[in-house]
Design an enzyme around this catalytic site. Structure first.
Site, PDB file in Angstrom:
ATOM      1  N   SER A  91      28.430  35.906  -9.298  1.00 46.11           N
ATOM      2  CA  SER A  91      28.449  34.721 -10.564  1.00 46.11           C
ATOM      3  C   SER A  91      27.083  33.920 -10.396  1.00 46.11           C
ATOM      4  CB  SER A  91      29.421  34.933 -10.887  1.00 46.11           C
ATOM      5  OG  SER A  91      29.577  34.420 -12.368  1.00 46.11           O
ATOM      6  N   ASP A 138      29.131  43.229 -18.846  1.00 44.94           N
ATOM      7  CA  ASP A 138      29.755  41.856 -18.743  1.00 44.94           C
ATOM      8  C   ASP A 138      28.992  40.880 -19.926  1.00 44.94           C
ATOM      9  OD1 ASP A 138      29.512  39.317 -17.464  1.00 44.94           O
ATOM     10  OD2 ASP A 138      28.616  40.108 -15.876  1.00 44.94           O
ATOM     11  N   HIS A 153      32.748  41.621 -15.889  1.00 47.99           N
ATOM     12  CA  HIS A 153      32.140  40.662 -14.901  1.00 47.99           C
ATOM     13  C   HIS A 153      33.083  40.456 -14.039  1.00 47.99           C
ATOM     14  CE1 HIS A 153      30.214  37.127 -13.936  1.00 47.99           C
ATOM     15  NE2 HIS A 153      31.480  36.528 -13.350  1.00 47.99           N
TER      16      HIS A 153
END
Length: 722
Positions: A565, A651, A686
């Site tokens: 991320s 995501d 995610h």
């Protein structure tokens, strides 16, 4: 279908100009943004074919590591029961099942604070299944629970599910007495839900088109969701809305916050239809949180805040302080715990008989308790006694304590080499009871491993904390995995991992670089790694990597870096800056097209991110600064190391297009032979794939790839040289 077993698909180039502040950039890959475009899907699937072919030789090692994770894990297990109301709540996992079950059994009486004996193989007296995620997940490739909430009387269950991965949840209601599920469902919620004390209403949050939680609703059980009442709405696109309740059950809190400013509204649970009342006005740059306490029979609000410090000329309490005010006069605040530059206060939790302070000092989390029964009058800082542990490098904190009147504080403890422990601390006597230590099958012993905290001097003289974990006897230079994150004031604290053992036992040294932008060293550590100081995050990581090489811990041939991320942004930036230092990079759902994303306010979550990264739309300095480090913008013609980019199609936090564009540009520009791999989960969000066995398979694949790139070969049969 084209054969992509030997070469990845070549992405077409459709030049699109972007002009800001007099700077024009041509981007050839913006077409990848539309995940409904068949060409986008074909490109991602073609990349997946190439990954499968390029890593086929890793399959035996992947299978071996999967077997190791499975063999070390007690698959049929149960958590330590936690008391809420008249029930003990816990979870069970069953060998062969992907997901867990939420279950409960009744308490023996009001003074029953001894949790039932853990028995994974059989049910407890009166045990009832509250929710079986395996049943709810049937027929879905992806499944995630957004929240499980039981009403205070124990009669009703509210739970939400996401079967796509886009973090938009369907909220449902079930009668736990009759087993009946109500026909009414609420679509597109943010996840969790909170019951009113009388179980008549459920409060929940919905999100706007940018996936920003912005509205609180009140649903009356037995009525149509179309009749739900809007309780609160936040129109400012820079603020998120959250929902919580006091442990005392006296207040429902609506929290509104940006990256730098917050406001809290209260609703008394005795009047669930009342309008929310602000407890302190919103002041730009001031963050605060609130809990409800009762001290000496009087109700108070505790404000944990970084506002002005009267004792320091009105300067902000950078590392936070705590104020106190009567509940009937919240504006009448006085200092409760003063600001201390050596201690970052994170939270104060109130219980009927004691207060729990969570804070950070010396780059580690700490917890301290003030027993109100031993104090005459108002507690002071001296009344908070730290809960100490022998291990100097560990994580300890309060966990799983929903009950207001409990005489015991549930504490979680772990380190990089010690499996997680849950303990009950009798606050009055100080006695500790070990309730459960995470079981690691196969004869694991912490004595076979060692951990240490080291300090690396960055180029600007800053001392960077570094955690090092290895199996005892590991010779240097050694295969090494260097992990980093460094954003949002998030701290990477010591934690145990079963899967990590498969690296350590093969001679891999695991290192965490606690770089600026995280929260390990207090608020200033974060401030010095965001907006126009963000490059410190990247240079810190590179300095740590060079230190590991210069001191003989590892070599560039043996060094792999990993982050996900915002940590994926870190990976993209450091591999552009110093590709020669690494033999591999793992970037999971990486935020690598940062400038383009933050330039587009129509994208999910962009506006609220401006306080983290700056606003490049409005500020030419921010634009130039972000352009100087954004990984996608700075791909160049050099010999990149092998890169494994892990992507998720659904995501909503880091869109699939970021990793896709980055990989396409890397494949187009690299002058070396090391493969650039883009692996996309086509039914995930995610957090990646769902289900523990699927997650273990994915973890085993990643670890096998890391072992290949570090050259680790210390386990018989593992010949995985790059």
């Amino acid at each position: 279908m084209s054969d992509h077993t030997t070469t990845p698909p070549v992405a077409k180039k459709v030049p699109v100009e972007r002009t800001h502040h007099g700077d024009t950039v041509v981007d050839p890959y913006t077409w990848m943004a539309d995940k409904t475009d068949p060409e986008v899907i074909a490109f991602l699937e073609g990349q997946n074919e190439f990954v499968a072919a390029a890593t086929a030789q890793l399959k035996p090692l992947q299978d071996t590591i999967f077997g190791e994770i499975k063999a070390r894990t007690q698959e049929t297990d149960m958590s330590v029961p936690t008391r809420t109301g008249d029930y003990w709540y816990f979870s069970r996992t069953q060998e062969g099942q992907q997901y867990g079950r939420s279950v409960r059994c009744p308490v023996a009486g009001p003074d029953d604070w001894d949790p039932p004996t853990i028995n994974p193989s059989s049910t407890l007296p009166g045990e009832q299944v509250v929710l079986d995620a395996n049943v709810e997940a049937q027929g879905h490739d992806f499944f995630s629970l957004g929240g499980v909430s039981v009403s205070e009387d124990g009669q009703w269950l509210a739970f939400s599910t996401d079967v796509v991965g886009n973090e938009r949840y369907t909220l449902r209601f079930r009668n736990l007495v009759t087993g009946e599920e109500l026909a009414e469902t609420v679509e597109d919620t943010a996840g969790g839900a909170i019951w009113s004390r009388d179980a008549r209403y459920v409060f929940y949050i919905t999100v706007d088109d940018a996936w920003r939680p912005d509205t609180v609703w009140r649903h009356e059980i037995g009525t149509a969701p179309s009749d739900d009442v809007r309780v609160f709405h936040e129109p400012d696109e820079g603020f998120w809305v959250g929902l919580g309740g006091s442990r005392s059950r006296e207040y429902l809190f609506v929290g509104v916050g940006s990256k730098t400013t917050s406001e809290v509204f209260a609703i008394p649970t005795a009047d669930p239809t009342a309008e929310p009342v602000s407890l302190a006005p919103r002041v730009s740059g001031v963050e605060y949180d609130v809990d409800h306490a009762v001290i000496g029979g009087t109700g108070y609000f505790l404000f944990t805040h970084n506002g002005p410090d009267p004792a320091n000329g009105g300067e902000k309490c950078e590392n936070y302080a705590v104020d106190i005010a009567p509940t009937d006069d919240p504006a009448n605040r006085t200092t409760f715990l003063a600001h201390d530059p050596q201690r970052r206060i994170e939270d104060v939790d109130a219980f009927a008989d004691y207060l729990v302070l969570s804070y950070r000092a010396d780059a580690l989390p700490r917890v301290a308790i003030a027993d109100l029964r031993r104090i005459d009058g108002m507690p002071t800082a001296d009344d908070f006694v730290e809960v100490r542990f022998d291990q100097p490098l560990c994580t300890a904190g309060a966990a799983g304590n929903p009950e207001w009147t409990t005489p015991r504080l549930r504490i979680v403890y772990t380190s990089f080499i010690e499996p997680t422990e849950l303990l009950d601390l009798d606050v009055a006597t100080g006695e500790r009871t070990l309730l459960k230590r995470q079981i690691v099958l196969g004869g694991y012993s912490p004595d076979d491993y060692e951990q240490s905290r080291e300090w690396v001097i960055a180029a600007d003289g800053t001392r960077i904390p570094v955690s090092v974990v290895r199996r005892r006897g590991t010779a240097s230079p050694a295969p090494t995995l260097l992990y980093g994150y460094g954003s949002y004031e998030h701290s990477i604290d010591p934690h145990f991992s079963i899967s990590r053992l498969s690296l350590l036992d093969r001679g891999v040294v695991f290192v965490v670089a606690h770089v600026r932008g995280g929260g390990e060293m207090g608020r200033q550590w974060y401030e010095n790694g965001k907006t126009l100081t963000k490059r410190n995050t990247f240079t810190d990581f590179v300095d740590v990597a060079r230190h590991l090489i210069d001191t003989g811990v590892t070599t560039p041939r043996q060094l792999v870096a990993e982050g996900g991320s915002a940590g994926g942004l870190l990976m993209g930036a450091v591999v552009n800056a110093a590709p020669e230092l690494f033999n591999g990079i793992v970037a999971a759902v990486p935020f690598v097209d940062a400038l383009n994303s933050i330039l587009d306010p129509s994208l999910p979550l962009t506006v609220i991110e401006w306080e983290e990264w700056g606003n490049p739309l409005a500020d030419p300095e921010v634009y130039a600064y972000m352009k100087s480090y954004s990984p996608y913008e700075n791909v160049r013609e050099v010999a990149y190391p092998a890169i494994l980019a892990l992507n998720s199609l659904n995501d909503t936090r880091v869109l699939h297009t970021e990793a896709a564009k980055w990989a396409a540009r890397l494949q187009d520009h690299t002058t070396g032979d090391a493969p650039i791999l883009l692996k996309t989960e086509m039914s995930a969000g995610h957090g990646g794939v769902s289900g523990r066995y699927k997650q273990w398979e994915e973890t085993a694949f990643e670890l096998a790839w890391i072992l290949q790139q570090t050259g680790a070969t210390t386990t018989e049969g593992d010949d995985v040289h790059a």
